[in-house]
Design a protein around this motif. Structure first.
Motif, PDB file in Angstrom:
ATOM      1  N   SER A  33       0.829  -1.211   0.000  1.00 53.97           N
ATOM      2  CA  SER A  33       0.000   0.000   0.000  1.00 53.97           C
ATOM      3  C   SER A  33       0.864   1.261   0.000  1.00 53.97           C
ATOM      4  O   SER A  33       1.770   1.403   0.826  1.00 53.97           O
ATOM      5  CB  SER A  33      -0.898   0.010   1.237  1.00 53.97           C
ATOM      6  OG  SER A  33      -1.776  -1.088   1.246  1.00 53.97           O
ATOM      7  N   GLY A  34       0.576   2.152  -0.935  1.00 54.10           N
ATOM      8  CA  GLY A  34       1.308   3.400  -1.025  1.00 54.10           C
ATOM      9  C   GLY A  34       2.627   3.299  -1.765  1.00 54.10           C
ATOM     10  O   GLY A  34       3.300   4.315  -1.979  1.00 54.10           O
ATOM     11  N   GLU A  35       3.002   2.077  -2.171  1.00 51.24           N
ATOM     12  CA  GLU A  35       4.265   1.876  -2.876  1.00 51.24           C
ATOM     13  C   GLU A  35       4.049   1.398  -4.316  1.00 51.24           C
ATOM     14  O   GLU A  35       4.993   0.957  -4.974  1.00 51.24           O
ATOM     15  CB  GLU A  35       5.110   0.831  -2.140  1.00 51.24           C
ATOM     16  CG  GLU A  35       5.428   1.183  -0.697  1.00 51.24           C
ATOM     17  CD  GLU A  35       6.160   0.081   0.038  1.00 51.24           C
ATOM     18  OE1 GLU A  35       6.441  -0.969  -0.592  1.00 51.24           O
ATOM     19  OE2 GLU A  35       6.439   0.242   1.233  1.00 51.24           O
ATOM     20  N   GLU A  36       2.858   1.510  -4.838  1.00 52.01           N
ATOM     21  CA  GLU A  36       2.481   0.857  -6.093  1.00 52.01           C
ATOM     22  C   GLU A  36       2.922   1.637  -7.338  1.00 52.01           C
ATOM     23  O   GLU A  36       2.166   1.800  -8.293  1.00 52.01           O
ATOM     24  CB  GLU A  36       0.962   0.634  -6.140  1.00 52.01           C
ATOM     25  CG  GLU A  36       0.369  -0.027  -4.903  1.00 52.01           C
ATOM     26  CD  GLU A  36      -0.199   1.000  -3.917  1.00 52.01           C
ATOM     27  OE1 GLU A  36       0.327   2.134  -3.892  1.00 52.01           O
ATOM     28  OE2 GLU A  36      -1.152   0.690  -3.192  1.00 52.01           O
ATOM     29  N   THR A  39       3.558  -0.835 -10.355  1.00 48.71           N
ATOM     30  CA  THR A  39       2.239  -1.375 -10.708  1.00 48.71           C
ATOM     31  C   THR A  39       1.436  -0.345 -11.473  1.00 48.71           C
ATOM     32  O   THR A  39       0.817  -0.647 -12.507  1.00 48.71           O
ATOM     33  CB  THR A  39       1.485  -1.797  -9.429  1.00 48.71           C
ATOM     34  OG1 THR A  39       2.248  -2.774  -8.724  1.00 48.71           O
ATOM     35  CG2 THR A  39       0.120  -2.364  -9.766  1.00 48.71           C
ATOM     36  N   THR A  40       1.441   0.896 -10.988  1.00 48.87           N
ATOM     37  CA  THR A  40       0.726   1.978 -11.663  1.00 48.87           C
ATOM     38  C   THR A  40       1.257   2.195 -13.074  1.00 48.87           C
ATOM     39  O   THR A  40       0.491   2.334 -14.035  1.00 48.87           O
ATOM     40  CB  THR A  40       0.837   3.278 -10.850  1.00 48.87           C
ATOM     41  OG1 THR A  40       0.232   3.081  -9.567  1.00 48.87           O
ATOM     42  CG2 THR A  40       0.148   4.428 -11.560  1.00 48.87           C
ATOM     43  N   ALA A  41       2.582   2.217 -13.205  1.00 49.01           N
ATOM     44  CA  ALA A  41       3.191   2.433 -14.521  1.00 49.01           C
ATOM     45  C   ALA A  41       2.822   1.313 -15.486  1.00 49.01           C
ATOM     46  O   ALA A  41       2.556   1.560 -16.682  1.00 49.01           O
ATOM     47  CB  ALA A  41       4.708   2.540 -14.378  1.00 49.01           C
ATOM     48  N   GLY A  58      -3.689  13.686 -10.360  1.00 49.95           N
ATOM     49  CA  GLY A  58      -2.610  14.055  -9.468  1.00 49.95           C
ATOM     50  C   GLY A  58      -2.268  13.014  -8.424  1.00 49.95           C
ATOM     51  O   GLY A  58      -1.735  13.349  -7.359  1.00 49.95           O
ATOM     52  N   LEU A  59      -2.544  11.747  -8.711  1.00 49.83           N
ATOM     53  CA  LEU A  59      -2.290  10.680  -7.750  1.00 49.83           C
ATOM     54  C   LEU A  59      -0.820  10.281  -7.763  1.00 49.83           C
ATOM     55  O   LEU A  59      -0.189  10.235  -8.820  1.00 49.83           O
ATOM     56  CB  LEU A  59      -3.154   9.466  -8.077  1.00 49.83           C
ATOM     57  CG  LEU A  59      -4.670   9.680  -8.126  1.00 49.83           C
ATOM     58  CD1 LEU A  59      -5.364   8.422  -8.620  1.00 49.83           C
ATOM     59  CD2 LEU A  59      -5.201  10.070  -6.749  1.00 49.83           C
ATOM     60  N   GLN A  60      -0.283   9.957  -6.583  1.00 54.48           N
ATOM     61  CA  GLN A  60       1.075   9.437  -6.495  1.00 54.48           C
ATOM     62  C   GLN A  60       1.133   7.988  -6.965  1.00 54.48           C
ATOM     63  O   GLN A  60       2.047   7.588  -7.682  1.00 54.48           O
ATOM     64  CB  GLN A  60       1.581   9.558  -5.060  1.00 54.48           C
ATOM     65  CG  GLN A  60       1.756  10.987  -4.581  1.00 54.48           C
ATOM     66  CD  GLN A  60       2.789  11.750  -5.394  1.00 54.48           C
ATOM     67  OE1 GLN A  60       3.913  11.285  -5.579  1.00 54.48           O
ATOM     68  NE2 GLN A  60       2.417  12.925  -5.885  1.00 54.48           N
ATOM     69  N   THR A  61       0.178   7.187  -6.519  1.00 52.20           N
ATOM     70  CA  THR A  61       0.016   5.811  -6.992  1.00 52.20           C
ATOM     71  C   THR A  61      -1.459   5.577  -7.280  1.00 52.20           C
ATOM     72  O   THR A  61      -2.327   6.265  -6.750  1.00 52.20           O
ATOM     73  CB  THR A  61       0.515   4.772  -5.965  1.00 52.20           C
ATOM     74  OG1 THR A  61      -0.233   4.909  -4.738  1.00 52.20           O
ATOM     75  CG2 THR A  61       1.998   4.954  -5.676  1.00 52.20           C
ATOM     76  N   GLY A  62      -1.738   4.580  -8.110  1.00 46.27           N
ATOM     77  CA  GLY A  62      -3.095   4.374  -8.571  1.00 46.27           C
ATOM     78  C   GLY A  62      -3.331   5.156  -9.856  1.00 46.27           C
ATOM     79  O   GLY A  62      -2.547   6.040 -10.226  1.00 46.27           O
TER      80      GLY A  62
END
Length: 390
Positions: A33-36, A39-41, A58-62
């Motif tokens: 969680s919070g390190e994805e 995965t997002t890319a 503007g999400l950091q991940t997801g």
């Protein structure tokens, strides 16, 4: 094999075999969680390959994407993408390559299902009576991701939201669908018991927090048996006890941690009320003090009746079996979306041998194509109802 190489191996129109390959890739490279970030890319690269429009929130991940004209009503489809801090014990050829991390809850499956649904919807994009917004959500396991997406504005204009979760104890080809509450509200607790330290040989000179804590653990089990109706479903579980650091000293503090679950918010509050009374009362009886701290979790997942009926109709139209009355005392932050817009959450049968969060958790990938088809079909039907005035 790198993310770029694996993605390039996929055709521009993905097949069911590709969806399974995507799931296996995600399984091999889990992120917490919070390190994805990777995965997002990877999701972004895959969606762009099939021509799905990415929307920047503007999400950091997801990741958020859309299919359709961008106008008309909006139905959202959501999948969670994070993994768990568990060492995998499956011996699969595509087992996690990251020590201490694995997709032991099937979020890799959920992500692949949503990508499959995206492909199906993209092929029918011109027919869509509105827009389908795809939510690839981070941090579900920490119950933070849904709130992050809501705060980013992803529900703006959304008239209905649809989610799904694998269910190991349902067979492939079966979908669990139920109106009303289907997953529990969850809260974590920490009870700190303060006593008086003393030599273990002279316990009368102190106040033993370990004995007190043990009595509190036992007494807490009366909440569900004596303070809550037998017709309600609730769980109180103490999962950790920490106290002391040597064999011949009675310490001054003991700490209990655990969780409470229920399907009804009124019942949930009653449990917390009785919890404080019991912890404080038992501690006082032993001459100790007890304080309770709560870490708030998600409310119950409660399915909208109209969307539930649409889900049943969609499942039947695809030749799937429908099981009613399927619920789980686990929690899901999908419920935060349902506090804002009508939503339905489905259980997808995956014929698994282990429950969620088990080190040897695995599922039958044969469930993936039907689950993708169901999400796509339900999204289209939901858009149709959002287009139709009451």
């Amino acid at each position: 094999m790198s993310h770029r190489t694996e993605s390039a191996a996929l055709s521009s129109v993905l097949t069911a075999e590709d969806w399974i390959a995507i799931r296996r890739h995600l399984h091999r490279y889990p992120e917490l969680s919070g390190e994805e970030y990777e995965t997002t890319a990877y999701i972004k690269q895959t969606l762009e390959k099939i021509g799905v429009r990415i929307v920047d929130y503007g999400l950091q991940t997801g990741l958020i994407a859309e299919i359709g004209s961008g106008g008309g009503p909006i139905a959202a489809l959501r999948a969670d993408i994070d993994a768990l801090p568990i060492q995998e014990e499956t011996n699969l050829p595509y087992a996690s390559e990251i020590p201490g991390k694995t997709h032991a809850c099937g979020h890799d499956f959920h992500t692949a299902v949503l990508i499959g649904a995206a492909q199906m919807l993209k092929l029918r994009e011109k027919e869509l009576p509105g827009t389908v917004r795809l939510l690839f959500q981070p941090a579900e396991e920490r119950a933070k991701g849904a709130k992050q997406l809501i705060e980013a504005g992803v529900l703006q204009g959304v008239g209905a939201i649809i989610g799904q979760h694998n269910k190991p104890d349902l067979p492939v080809g079966t979908i669990g669908i139920e109106a009303g509450p289907i997953m529990a509200a969850s809260d974590g607790f920490t009870v700190t018991v303060k006593g008086v330290a003393t030599h273990a040989a002279v316990p009368e000179a102190g106040v033993d927090p370990i004995v007190t804590a043990a009595q509190i653990v036992t007494a807490l089990q009366t909440i569900t048996g004596r303070s809550i109706s037998a017709q309600e479903r609730a769980v109180v579980s103490v999962t950790q006890i920490h106290s002391g650091n040597t064999w011949n000293v009675i310490p001054d503090t003991a700490v209990l941690q655990g969780t409470v679950r229920s399907f009804n918010e009124v019942v949930h509050e009653r449990i917390k009320e009785r919890f404080a009374e019991i912890a404080g009362g038992v501690a006082a009886a032993f001459g100790a003090e007890a304080s309770v701290r709560w870490s708030g979790g998600p409310p119950p997942v409660v399915n909208d009746p109209k969307l539930t009926q649409l889900a049943e109709e969609s499942a039947f139209s695809l030749g799937l079996n429908v099981a009613s009355g399927v619920t789980s005392p686990a929690s899901e932050d999908f419920s935060f979306y349902q506090q804002k817009v009508p939503g339905v959450f489905l259980f997808v049968g995956t014929s698994g041998s282990q429950e969620w969060h088990h080190p040897a958790f695995e599922l039958d990938e044969a469930a993936l194509p039907d689950a993708s088809a169901l999400l796509a079909e339900l999204a289209i039907r939901a858009l149709g109802t959002l287009n139709t005035p009451e």
